[in-house]
Design an enzyme around this catalytic site. Structure first.
Site, PDB file in Angstrom:
ATOM      1  N   ASP A 260       0.824  -1.206   0.000  1.00 28.57           N
ATOM      2  CA  ASP A 260       0.000   0.000   0.000  1.00 28.57           C
ATOM      3  C   ASP A 260       0.859   1.257   0.000  1.00 28.57           C
ATOM      4  O   ASP A 260       2.074   1.219   0.275  1.00 28.57           O
ATOM      5  CB  ASP A 260      -0.935  -0.014   1.215  1.00 28.57           C
ATOM      6  CG  ASP A 260      -2.299   0.586   0.923  1.00 28.57           C
ATOM      7  OD1 ASP A 260      -2.405   1.401  -0.016  1.00 28.57           O
ATOM      8  OD2 ASP A 260      -3.265   0.258   1.636  1.00 28.57           O
TER       9      ASP A 260
ATOM     10  N   ASP B 170     -10.407   1.704  -3.707  1.00 28.42           N
ATOM     11  CA  ASP B 170     -10.813   1.353  -2.342  1.00 28.42           C
ATOM     12  C   ASP B 170     -12.321   1.205  -2.215  1.00 28.42           C
ATOM     13  O   ASP B 170     -12.811   0.788  -1.163  1.00 28.42           O
ATOM     14  CB  ASP B 170     -10.323   2.413  -1.351  1.00 28.42           C
ATOM     15  CG  ASP B 170      -8.916   2.128  -0.859  1.00 28.42           C
ATOM     16  OD1 ASP B 170      -8.402   1.020  -1.106  1.00 28.42           O
ATOM     17  OD2 ASP B 170      -8.320   3.014  -0.217  1.00 28.42           O
TER      18      ASP B 170
END
Length: 696
Positions: free
Chosen positions: A439, A498
């Site tokens: 990430d 997301d």
């Protein structure tokens, strides 16, 4: 010399006769076999007229356009010496042909102080790549401001399409006519960003997915960038791309060199889908055969930071019962990480929640036949962490610099690089980890850092992959903020967004998939109520949306009903059966960007089978919507079309379905299915139906 590169219906003609820099005479439709005399005639015919009140010789747009040749648009090279700006007049010193599809031009400034090696190649799929390497042969340092690729496009390419977006709503298309001047998009995030222009397209007015000529450029780079389209009143239009450099970021000492990122470009005569076919084929050829993409369950939206063996044991069993092949433990496993405000950088397993390390969880995952994956965010650090307290000098920016999601950036050009490399190496040696979800949850917000941080990231990923070639890596950047063909050389998939809201995902995946093949785009089934938007969606829509990508689950299956878990298990079986087609076939889409509904599909390489989805985004403007057209089939073969049930039947608003659906399917020639289509069921808003098509 005059050079003609041709592949897959695309031609590039390069005039490299000198003494001036090479010029692209044609980039577009294949010109067929051309004799030397034909090329010479083409080059002669390409010399334009000289208009009044202009340069006294015909304007010639080279691969390094500059003021010295009469180009008053954005130049390809900008920089300066200590004495002032450099305005080199370039001359061709030589040409090499390293392969039949590649050219390297050696360009020198008139004063001999600068050299540019310009690389051009045309792949068997018709994808054009260009980059430049600039070398300083002077006695003093050279400050480089820009080294860009500039590609000419014809005047009929008069409509521009690129992208913007924000977190969880990436890849929003925007279209406009190209007017005189430059439409310039710049990103300053230290990563491409959620508003990444991504793939800049310039086409004939009204081009869509299935029709119209279109030219496109993408910068294969994970740092700051610029893409632009420019039309000059002089009568020339260009597409350009390059790394966006901060002042002073690249200072070349005598003998020093800088190589620009690759600009990846493509032309299509058949709309945006034609671009995708070329780009997907090129990506697949570069990477070689990809192993079957395993069904993933990621724990983030299932448990968030509520991690323990007791909490996850049931989820492991539910995942295995559904047919999941990879279980990924997300954020929250390391020391002190109880929320997103602390502990980033302390990459040791939290002894309070995992007193025996992650070994019991890994053992449980393996016992149920799944491999194990782990979330990391190696480029970031929490101010509230042991690492930040021990090494404040490793943080990018001055003390007190702005935080983002309560975290700072680790300067990978410092000692932090070895710390991260060795910390990840220790994890990968202790645990049988098959997959890292990597990430990157914030922008850098630091001038002069993007280039060195990006090159350090590439070096770090390459080093880890050399040490652990079996470990797959996902590029996640608070969703889809780092999706580019530069990092794709070093990772195996992208987290597309997301947002797991299937209605938002339909458009995000539709447009991200123009550039990136579906097998590299993570697409997960979320909970009934999407965690980002709060919108509730039927399971059938969620399953249909996640099918067309690298499929997974982001849902606490222990809270699902028995019937829902059976439907998810059937969907997993369906995905595993279809993934050889979904991940090697040709992506096709309905022509326009209809606000009411979308049709998209994947057709097998041999056109023997296909899978399509009809998705309603909102209520239709017509009582009877248009037929569903099945693009990409062999017009001369016959196909049987049947609905593929996923997660129960979709909701409809109809007294009776179309006759062919009442009969359970129909067999027709591909030409009729593509040109005429079949009557659509009257789906309610936010519904989807999937069709499987097999050659009879």
């Amino acid at each position: 010399m005059l050079i003609h590169l041709q592949a897959a219906g695309t031609s590039l003609v390069l005039d490299a006769r000198g003494p001036r820099p090479p010029a692209i005479l044609h980039w577009g439709a294949a010109l067929g076999d051309l004799a030397d005399a034909d090329l010479a005639a083409l080059a002669g015919a390409a010399v334009p007229a000289v208009p009044p009140s202009s340069l006294d010789e015909p304007l010639r747009l080279s691969t390094l356009p500059a003021l010295a040749e009469g180009w008053t648009g954005r130049p390809a090279v900008r920089g300066s010496w200590a004495a002032g700006p450099a305005r080199p007049a370039w001359r061709l010193a030589g040409v090499e042909r390293p392969s039949s599809g590649a050219v390297v031009a050696d360009l020198r400034s008139a004063d001999g102080l600068l050299q540019v090696a310009g690389e051009v190649s045309l792949s068997p799929q018709g994808v054009l790549r260009m980059r430049h390497t600039l070398t300083n042969h002077g006695t003093g340092p050279f400050l480089l401001d820009a080294l860009d690729v500039v590609l000419p496009v014809p005047a009929r390419a008069a409509e521009i399409l690129d992208f913007s977006g924000v977190w969880a709503y990436e890849r929003r298309p925007q279209r406009a006519p190209l007017r005189d001047g430059a439409w310039s998009r710049e990103t300053r995030h230290g990563r491409p960003g959620h508003d990444d222009p991504f793939l800049m397209m310039l086409g004939v007015p009204g081009f869509d997915f299935r029709a119209g000529e279109v030219w496109a450029v993408h910068l294969a780079w994970s740092g700051d960038k610029r893409l632009w389209a420019e039309r000059q009143p002089l009568g020339r239009s260009v597409l350009g791309a390059g790394e966006l450099l901060d002042p002073g970021e690249i200072l070349l000492p005598p003998g020093g060199s800088y190589t620009s990122p690759w600009t990846v470009a493509a032309w299509s005569a058949t709309g945006i889908d034609g671009l995708s076919e070329r780009l997907h084929g090129w990506v697949r050829a570069r990477r070689g055969p990809v192993p079957p993409r395993p069904v993933v369950l990621n724990t983030w939206e299932a448990v968030y930071f509520d991690q323990s063996m007791e909490r996850l044991r049931g989820l492991v069993d539910a995942a295995a019962d559904a047919g999941v092949e990879r279980f990924v433990l997300d954020d929250g496993w390391f020391t002190g990480r109880t929320d997103d405000r602390r502990a980033l950088g302390d990459w040791t397993v939290d002894a309070a929640r995992w007193p025996h390390g992650l070994h019991p969880l890994v053992a449980a995952v393996h016992a149920r036949g799944m491999d194990f994956g782990l979330w990391v965010e190696p480029e970031m650090v929490s101010p509230d962490s042991d690492l930040a307290r021990a090494h404040p000098d490793w943080l990018l920016g001055p003390p007190g610099a702005a935080t983002w999601r309560h975290q700072r950036v680790l300067d990978l050009s410092s000692g932090a690089y070895e710390h991260v490399l060795e910390g990840l190496t220790a994890l990968l040696r202790e645990y049988p980890i098959a997959y890292l979800k990597w990430d990157h949850n914030r922008d850098l917000l630091q001038e002069g850092a993007a280039h060195r941080q990006t090159t350090a990231l590439y070096r770090l990923l390459a080093e880890l992959r050399g040490r652990f070639p079996h470990v797959e890596v996902e590029s996640c950047a608070s969703g889809g903020a780092r999706v580019d063909l530069g990092v794709l050389d070093l990772v195996d998939r992208f987290w597309t967004s997301d947002s797991n809201d299937p209605l938002e995902r339909q458009r995000i995946q539709r447009w991200t998939g123009v550039l990136v093949p579906p097998e590299h785009l993570g697409s997960h089934v979320g909970a009934p109520a999407a965690h980002v938007t709060g919108r509730t969606s039927d399971l059938s829509l969620r399953l249909a949306t996640a099918l067309f990508g690298h499929a997974g689950i982001e849902w606490d299956l222990t809270t699902a009903s028995g019937e829902q878990r059976l439907e998810v298990a059937e969907w997993v079986r369906c995905y595993r059966r279809l993934r050889p087609l979904l991940h090697t076939g040709t992506v096709v889409r309905s022509g326009g960007d209809d606000p009411d509904r979308l049709v998209h599909g994947v057709v097998a390489a041999d056109r023997g089978a296909a899978v399509y989805a009809l998705v309603t985004l909102r209520a239709s403007g017509a009582a009877i919507p248009p037929p569903v057209q099945f693009a990409g089939l062999d017009p001369d073969r016959r196909y049987t079309v049947r609905p593929l049930p996923l997660g129960g039947p979709p909701r409809t608003v109809q007294d009776r379905p179309p006759a062919w659906l009442l009969d359970g399917g129909i067999t027709l020639p591909g030409r009729l299915l593509a040109e005429v289509g079949l009557p659509a069921p009257l789906l309610a808003p936010q519904q989807a139906v999937v069709f499987e098509v097999v050659a009879a």
